[in-house]
Scaffold this motif. Structure first.
Motif, mmCIF file in Angstrom:
data_model
loop_
_atom_site.group_PDB
_atom_site.id
_atom_site.type_symbol
_atom_site.label_atom_id
_atom_site.label_comp_id
_atom_site.label_asym_id
_atom_site.label_seq_id
_atom_site.Cartn_x
_atom_site.Cartn_y
_atom_site.Cartn_z
ATOM 1 N N ARG A 45 -4.632 -1.069 -0.730
ATOM 2 C CA ARG A 45 -5.037 -0.595 0.521
ATOM 3 C C ARG A 45 -5.418 -1.796 1.241
ATOM 4 O O ARG A 45 -5.266 -2.132 2.324
ATOM 5 C CB ARG A 45 -6.138 0.586 0.532
ATOM 6 C CG ARG A 45 -5.532 1.785 0.251
ATOM 7 C CD ARG A 45 -6.521 3.005 0.080
ATOM 8 N NE ARG A 45 -5.935 4.424 -0.110
ATOM 9 C CZ ARG A 45 -6.757 5.416 -0.493
ATOM 10 N NH1 ARG A 45 -8.151 5.393 -0.625
ATOM 11 N NH2 ARG A 45 -6.227 6.598 -0.341
ATOM 12 N N ASP B 112 0.959 -1.202 -0.027
ATOM 13 C CA ASP B 112 0.004 -0.064 0.187
ATOM 14 C C ASP B 112 0.879 1.198 0.054
ATOM 15 O O ASP B 112 1.570 1.566 1.051
ATOM 16 C CB ASP B 112 -0.987 0.045 1.312
ATOM 17 C CG ASP B 112 -1.730 1.474 1.254
ATOM 18 O OD1 ASP B 112 -1.735 2.128 0.367
ATOM 19 O OD2 ASP B 112 -2.428 1.494 2.425
ATOM 20 N N GLU C 48 2.040 -2.400 4.665
ATOM 21 C CA GLU C 48 2.463 -1.094 5.218
ATOM 22 C C GLU C 48 3.590 -0.631 4.276
ATOM 23 O O GLU C 48 4.430 -1.292 4.078
ATOM 24 C CB GLU C 48 2.561 -1.016 6.530
ATOM 25 C CG GLU C 48 2.775 0.549 6.929
ATOM 26 C CD GLU C 48 4.019 0.858 7.082
ATOM 27 O OE1 GLU C 48 4.370 2.047 6.783
ATOM 28 O OE2 GLU C 48 4.907 -0.113 7.410
ATOM 29 N N THR D 102 -5.820 1.503 -6.101
ATOM 30 C CA THR D 102 -5.616 2.068 -4.996
ATOM 31 C C THR D 102 -6.354 0.993 -3.804
ATOM 32 O O THR D 102 -6.000 0.713 -2.863
ATOM 33 C CB THR D 102 -6.283 3.360 -4.929
ATOM 34 O OG1 THR D 102 -5.457 4.189 -5.778
ATOM 35 C CG2 THR D 102 -6.078 3.875 -3.337
#
Length: 228
Positions: free
Chosen positions: A69, A48, A74, A65
């Protein structure tokens, strides 16, 4: 024994954009290739990036996107894992093959700095984009990975996915070594030669551009654009 008759790695990123100083990593692949040119293992990451993925970029690599996500690591964790994996390869002297590697390693450099991670010192890097332009300078046509793969008889399936592009880069470089003795150098010599070749290629392209734009500049840097 030539370096490409030993273990080597292919590396590729898919990102949020074309500017390597600003682009964020979306996917990354490191594929290990054995002496026979067979992919024996790979590591893949989906991150992400922490910013929206432009539709133009998603249309190329297929990651939206919303998917990043929902499924991605992370960003700092992913960047750290990729960086440390590459760092281990370089420390072991394993060459990392990356097509137009100055893009990928500049992205890695900026992402590492962005997240407070010690940047890589990428060496030895092998870049078939630079080598192909040097050993076959006057060949007409595009020099994209797809075009170069076709020229060297490399089958590129699922282009613009990091896994496919990483393996194709290794296979293209293997063909370059087979066909062009100038490409078959010891790793240290090849790494240094590519830095010289990239600078010469950039200077020549800059001269061409300046016929229309006297202010045009082309970076000579390789394999990482300097931090401004």
């Amino acid at each position: 024994m030539s370096w490409n008759e030993q273990i080597r790695a292919g590396f590729d990123l898919e990102t949020t954009g074309r500017d390597p100083r600003q682009a964020r990593i979306v996917t990354a692949t490191i594929v290990m290739v054995d002496a026979a040119g067979k992919a024996v293992s790979s590591a893949e990451w989906l991150l992400d990036p922490g910013v929206p993925i432009p539709e133009e970029a998603a249309a190329v690599h297929g990651v939206t996107t919303d998917r990043a996500r929902a499924e991605g690591l992370e960003a700092r964790r992913g960047v750290s894992e990729i960086t440390e994996t590459l760092r281990d390869l370089f420390a072991a002297g394993i060459p990392v093959v990356a097509f137009n590697g100055v893009y990928d390693f500049t992205v890695m450099d900026r992402e590492a700095r962005r997240h407070g991670i010690a940047p890589l010192e990428p060496r030895p890097v092998v870049d078939p984009y630079v080598v192909d332009k040097q050993v076959d300078r006057f060949r007409k046509g595009k020099r994209t990975l797809g075009a170069v793969s076709e020229h060297y008889g490399v089958v590129l399936e699922d282009a613009h996915t990091s896994a496919a592009d990483a393996l194709a880069a290794v296979q293209v470089m293997d063909e370059l070594v087979r066909r062009h003795p100038k490409a078959d150098l010891p790793l240290d010599e090849l790494h240094a030669a590519q830095a010289r070749w990239k600078a010469e290629q950039a200077e020549s392209f800059e001269e061409y551009l300046r016929r229309k734009d006297p202010q045009a500049t082309v970076s000579r840097a390789w394999p990482v654009e300097p931090d401004e």
